[in-house]
Design a protein around this motif. Structure first.
Motif, PDB file in Angstrom:
ATOM      1  N   ARG A  62       0.832  -1.217   0.000  1.00 30.80           N
ATOM      2  CA  ARG A  62       0.000   0.000   0.000  1.00 30.80           C
ATOM      3  C   ARG A  62       0.861   1.258   0.000  1.00 30.80           C
ATOM      4  NH1 ARG A  62      -3.341  -3.535   2.817  1.00 30.80           N
ATOM      5  NH2 ARG A  62      -2.469  -3.038   4.848  1.00 30.80           N
ATOM      6  N   GLY A  63       2.091   1.124   0.466  1.00 36.23           N
ATOM      7  CA  GLY A  63       2.985   2.280   0.484  1.00 36.23           C
ATOM      8  C   GLY A  63       3.761   2.464  -0.811  1.00 36.23           C
ATOM      9  N   ALA A  64       3.688   1.476  -1.708  1.00 33.61           N
ATOM     10  CA  ALA A  64       4.459   1.558  -2.954  1.00 33.61           C
ATOM     11  C   ALA A  64       3.874   2.634  -3.871  1.00 33.61           C
ATOM     12  CB  ALA A  64       4.447   0.201  -3.663  1.00 33.61           C
ATOM     13  N   ASP A  65       4.702   3.168  -4.747  1.00 32.32           N
ATOM     14  CA  ASP A  65       4.250   4.216  -5.663  1.00 32.32           C
ATOM     15  C   ASP A  65       3.548   3.640  -6.880  1.00 32.32           C
ATOM     16  OD1 ASP A  65       5.591   6.703  -4.436  1.00 32.32           O
ATOM     17  OD2 ASP A  65       7.125   5.135  -4.394  1.00 32.32           O
ATOM     18  N   LEU A  66       3.896   2.406  -7.226  1.00 30.21           N
ATOM     19  CA  LEU A  66       3.289   1.765  -8.397  1.00 30.21           C
ATOM     20  C   LEU A  66       3.230   0.265  -8.147  1.00 30.21           C
ATOM     21  CD1 LEU A  66       2.278   2.121 -11.351  1.00 30.21           C
ATOM     22  CD2 LEU A  66       4.655   1.890 -12.093  1.00 30.21           C
ATOM     23  N   CYS A  67       2.018  -0.302  -8.289  1.00 33.64           N
ATOM     24  CA  CYS A  67       1.837  -1.751  -8.145  1.00 33.64           C
ATOM     25  C   CYS A  67       1.375  -2.287  -9.496  1.00 33.64           C
ATOM     26  CB  CYS A  67       0.800  -2.053  -7.070  1.00 33.64           C
ATOM     27  SG  CYS A  67       1.434  -1.815  -5.400  1.00 33.64           S
ATOM     28  N   LEU A  68       2.266  -2.974 -10.180  1.00 30.80           N
ATOM     29  CA  LEU A  68       1.957  -3.447 -11.535  1.00 30.80           C
ATOM     30  C   LEU A  68       1.058  -4.677 -11.490  1.00 30.80           C
ATOM     31  CD1 LEU A  68       5.501  -3.088 -13.140  1.00 30.80           C
ATOM     32  CD2 LEU A  68       3.545  -1.540 -13.332  1.00 30.80           C
ATOM     33  N   PRO A  69       0.130  -4.790 -12.447  1.00 29.09           N
ATOM     34  CA  PRO A  69      -0.744  -5.966 -12.504  1.00 29.09           C
ATOM     35  C   PRO A  69      -0.025  -7.156 -13.156  1.00 29.09           C
ATOM     36  CG  PRO A  69      -1.357  -4.377 -14.214  1.00 29.09           C
ATOM     37  CD  PRO A  69      -0.174  -3.790 -13.490  1.00 29.09           C
ATOM     38  N   ASP A  70       0.864  -7.793 -12.379  1.00 31.74           N
ATOM     39  CA  ASP A  70       1.708  -8.874 -12.890  1.00 31.74           C
ATOM     40  C   ASP A  70       1.098 -10.222 -12.533  1.00 31.74           C
ATOM     41  OD1 ASP A  70       3.617 -10.741 -13.505  1.00 31.74           O
ATOM     42  OD2 ASP A  70       5.272  -9.707 -12.554  1.00 31.74           O
ATOM     43  N   GLY A  71      -0.007 -10.552 -13.173  1.00 25.18           N
ATOM     44  CA  GLY A  71      -0.636 -11.844 -12.871  1.00 25.18           C
ATOM     45  C   GLY A  71      -2.005 -11.830 -13.510  1.00 25.18           C
ATOM     46  N   VAL A  72      -2.264 -12.829 -14.343  1.00 24.18           N
ATOM     47  CA  VAL A  72      -3.525 -12.843 -15.082  1.00 24.18           C
ATOM     48  C   VAL A  72      -4.707 -12.995 -14.116  1.00 24.18           C
ATOM     49  CG1 VAL A  72      -3.581 -15.334 -15.573  1.00 24.18           C
ATOM     50  CG2 VAL A  72      -4.572 -13.709 -17.193  1.00 24.18           C
ATOM     51  N   GLY A  73      -4.460 -13.595 -12.953  1.00 22.45           N
ATOM     52  CA  GLY A  73      -5.505 -13.754 -11.946  1.00 22.45           C
ATOM     53  C   GLY A  73      -6.068 -12.412 -11.486  1.00 22.45           C
ATOM     54  N   LEU A  74      -5.252 -11.374 -11.511  1.00 27.43           N
ATOM     55  CA  LEU A  74      -5.720 -10.043 -11.102  1.00 27.43           C
ATOM     56  C   LEU A  74      -6.708  -9.495 -12.131  1.00 27.43           C
ATOM     57  CD1 LEU A  74      -2.288  -8.519  -9.993  1.00 27.43           C
ATOM     58  CD2 LEU A  74      -4.022  -9.598  -8.539  1.00 27.43           C
ATOM     59  N   LEU A  75      -6.403  -9.750 -13.421  1.00 20.42           N
ATOM     60  CA  LEU A  75      -7.296  -9.282 -14.488  1.00 20.42           C
ATOM     61  C   LEU A  75      -8.629 -10.020 -14.410  1.00 20.42           C
ATOM     62  CD1 LEU A  75      -4.493  -8.250 -15.481  1.00 20.42           C
ATOM     63  CD2 LEU A  75      -5.283  -8.623 -17.793  1.00 20.42           C
ATOM     64  N   TRP A  76      -8.522 -11.305 -14.105  1.00 22.38           N
ATOM     65  CA  TRP A  76      -9.716 -12.128 -13.965  1.00 22.38           C
ATOM     66  C   TRP A  76     -10.576 -11.629 -12.793  1.00 22.38           C
ATOM     67  CZ3 TRP A  76     -10.857 -14.940  -9.602  1.00 22.38           C
ATOM     68  CH2 TRP A  76     -11.981 -15.764  -9.705  1.00 22.38           C
ATOM     69  N   ALA A  77      -9.916 -11.340 -11.672  1.00 26.22           N
ATOM     70  CA  ALA A  77     -10.628 -10.886 -10.466  1.00 26.22           C
ATOM     71  C   ALA A  77     -11.357  -9.576 -10.753  1.00 26.22           C
ATOM     72  CB  ALA A  77      -9.634 -10.705  -9.316  1.00 26.22           C
ATOM     73  N   ALA A  78     -10.662  -8.666 -11.439  1.00 30.11           N
ATOM     74  CA  ALA A  78     -11.266  -7.372 -11.759  1.00 30.11           C
ATOM     75  C   ALA A  78     -12.527  -7.587 -12.593  1.00 30.11           C
ATOM     76  CB  ALA A  78     -10.257  -6.508 -12.505  1.00 30.11           C
ATOM     77  N   LYS A  79     -12.395  -8.429 -13.623  1.00 28.89           N
ATOM     78  CA  LYS A  79     -13.509  -8.669 -14.548  1.00 28.89           C
ATOM     79  C   LYS A  79     -14.701  -9.292 -13.815  1.00 28.89           C
ATOM     80  CE  LYS A  79     -14.217 -10.496 -19.147  1.00 28.89           C
ATOM     81  NZ  LYS A  79     -13.656 -11.333 -20.189  1.00 28.89           N
ATOM     82  N   LEU A  80     -14.404 -10.272 -12.990  1.00 36.64           N
ATOM     83  CA  LEU A  80     -15.470 -10.963 -12.254  1.00 36.64           C
ATOM     84  C   LEU A  80     -16.300  -9.984 -11.442  1.00 36.64           C
ATOM     85  CD1 LEU A  80     -16.390 -13.968 -11.528  1.00 36.64           C
ATOM     86  CD2 LEU A  80     -15.196 -13.547  -9.364  1.00 36.64           C
ATOM     87  N   LYS A  81     -15.632  -8.939 -10.941  1.00 36.41           N
ATOM     88  CA  LYS A  81     -16.330  -8.005 -10.058  1.00 36.41           C
ATOM     89  C   LYS A  81     -16.738  -6.719 -10.775  1.00 36.41           C
ATOM     90  CE  LYS A  81     -16.333 -10.534  -6.420  1.00 36.41           C
ATOM     91  NZ  LYS A  81     -17.441 -10.718  -5.492  1.00 36.41           N
ATOM     92  N   GLY A  82     -16.763  -6.777 -12.103  1.00 38.80           N
ATOM     93  CA  GLY A  82     -17.288  -5.648 -12.869  1.00 38.80           C
ATOM     94  C   GLY A  82     -16.314  -4.496 -13.035  1.00 38.80           C
ATOM     95  N   HIS A  83     -15.028  -4.755 -12.884  1.00 36.51           N
ATOM     96  CA  HIS A  83     -14.014  -3.721 -13.108  1.00 36.51           C
ATOM     97  C   HIS A  83     -13.115  -4.176 -14.260  1.00 36.51           C
ATOM     98  CE1 HIS A  83     -14.964  -1.484  -9.415  1.00 36.51           C
ATOM     99  NE2 HIS A  83     -15.253  -2.667  -8.925  1.00 36.51           N
ATOM    100  N   ARG A  84     -12.083  -3.363 -14.503  1.00 34.91           N
ATOM    101  CA  ARG A  84     -11.226  -3.751 -15.622  1.00 34.91           C
ATOM    102  C   ARG A  84      -9.779  -3.355 -15.385  1.00 34.91           C
ATOM    103  NH1 ARG A  84     -10.748  -1.436 -21.307  1.00 34.91           N
ATOM    104  NH2 ARG A  84      -9.774  -3.140 -22.449  1.00 34.91           N
ATOM    105  N   LEU A  85      -8.886  -4.281 -15.625  1.00 31.81           N
ATOM    106  CA  LEU A  85      -7.465  -3.960 -15.743  1.00 31.81           C
ATOM    107  C   LEU A  85      -7.143  -4.254 -17.196  1.00 31.81           C
ATOM    108  CD1 LEU A  85      -6.144  -5.690 -12.485  1.00 31.81           C
ATOM    109  CD2 LEU A  85      -6.226  -3.218 -12.909  1.00 31.81           C
ATOM    110  N   ARG A  86      -6.600  -3.260 -17.902  1.00 33.11           N
ATOM    111  CA  ARG A  86      -6.498  -3.386 -19.355  1.00 33.11           C
ATOM    112  C   ARG A  86      -5.460  -4.398 -19.803  1.00 33.11           C
ATOM    113  NH1 ARG A  86      -5.097   2.389 -20.514  1.00 33.11           N
ATOM    114  NH2 ARG A  86      -4.487   2.181 -18.345  1.00 33.11           N
ATOM    115  N   GLU A  87      -4.368  -4.498 -19.058  1.00 38.09           N
ATOM    116  CA  GLU A  87      -3.255  -5.308 -19.563  1.00 38.09           C
ATOM    117  C   GLU A  87      -2.484  -5.902 -18.391  1.00 38.09           C
ATOM    118  OE1 GLU A  87      -0.734  -4.493 -23.354  1.00 38.09           O
ATOM    119  OE2 GLU A  87       0.133  -3.210 -21.807  1.00 38.09           O
TER     120      GLU A  87
END
Ligand code: UDP
Length: 259
Positions: A62-87
């Motif tokens: 939470r203190g980091a300046d940038l948290c990259l979406p390095d894992g397809v599971g994160l994209l899946w989680a976002a989609k499942l809950k009606g959000h979006r991570l583009r890449e």
């Protein structure tokens, strides 16, 4: 002109920024232009589950300046809950465009961590590919206090703009958070096993598997010893699916943490 804050999601209380590779490189450029230390984490579902068990790790993320979406599971989680991570922005893929941008922009890159010789081999391979890449330094090292003092000295002498740290997670992320102000490098990234992939000591999934979002399966088949670690994946899916508000806009999550 000041840029508006990057959009991020809170996935089980861990921030994940919605950035593409191109945007990531631009943000890193802004960090370097500012001259101030910045921490970048390469988040995947395993990080998220570790952060649930280890609140100190959650605080680092939470203190980091940038948290990259390095894992397809994160994209899946976002989609499942009606959000979006583009890449998906994978640290191990980013190694190449980052070296390319560094070569163009004159950023000096320091490669730290992994097994002896691997950081040097990684730097040599990238320099062969991008001949104007300025390698500020390479060092294997570890996170012990004595080694950390030596690394801080080496990094200062190197005048690095970017410090890539491959001590494995969560060690590398704790280490960067702990020494960030003393290291004072504008971009410090925990890159996990990325050097091993560039150096060829570990094999990445073929592109087709990556495109299908099956890199994790390739990893499990190639490194069966990881099975216990990889149980984090079904546990993550379960928690995301079942918990209310498991994925929210980051700005909504911030209210929760500050209240
Ligand atoms: N590593 C290290 N010191 C340690 C533990 C791991 O340098 O005490 C390195 C290891 O050699 C490998 C990388 O960390 O290069 C693996 O990191 P991680 O397990 O986070 O990788 P990923 O999940 O990205 O495969």
């Amino acid at each position: 002109m000041a840029r508006s804050p990057l959009a991020a999601l809170s996935i089980l209380s861990v921030p994940v920024h919605d950035v593409t590779y191109a945007e990531t490189l631009d943000v890193l450029g802004e960090f370097i232009a500012s001259g101030k230390p910045h921490q970048v984490c390469t988040v995947n579902p395993e990080f998220v589950m570790k952060a649930r068990e280890n609140p100190a790790f959650g605080a680092v993320l939470r203190g980091a300046d940038l948290c990259l979406p390095d894992g397809v599971g994160l994209l899946w989680a976002a989609k499942l809950k009606g959000h979006r991570l583009r890449e998906r922005v994978a640290g191990s893929t980013l190694m190449y465009p980052l070296a390319e941008r560094a070569a163009q922009a004159g950023w000096r890159v320091f490669y730290l961590g992994a097994a002896p010789g691997i950081a040097t081999k990684t730097a040599a391979i990238l320099q062969a590919r991008y001949p104007s890449l300025q390698v500020a330094g390479t060092y294997s090292g570890d996170d012990s206090p004595a080694e950390s003092e030596k690394i801080i000295r080496l990094v200062h002498e190197s005048r690095a703009d970017v410090l890539l740290v491959a001590f494995g997670n969560p060690k590398q992320d704790f280490w960067i958070a702990r020494y960030a102000q003393r290291l004072a490098v504008p971009v410090m990234v925990g890159v996990g096993g990325s050097f091993d992939f560039v150096a060829g000591v570990a094999k990445r999934a073929p592109l087709g598997w990556q495109k299908l979002g099956l890199e994790w399966l390739h990893r499990l088949l190639n490194e069966p010893k990881r099975w216990r670690r990889m149980l984090a994946l079904p546990r993550f899916a379960w928690a995301v699916a079942l918990e209310r508000n498991s994925v929210v806009e980051w700005k909504d999550a911030v209210k929760k943490f500050s209240s």
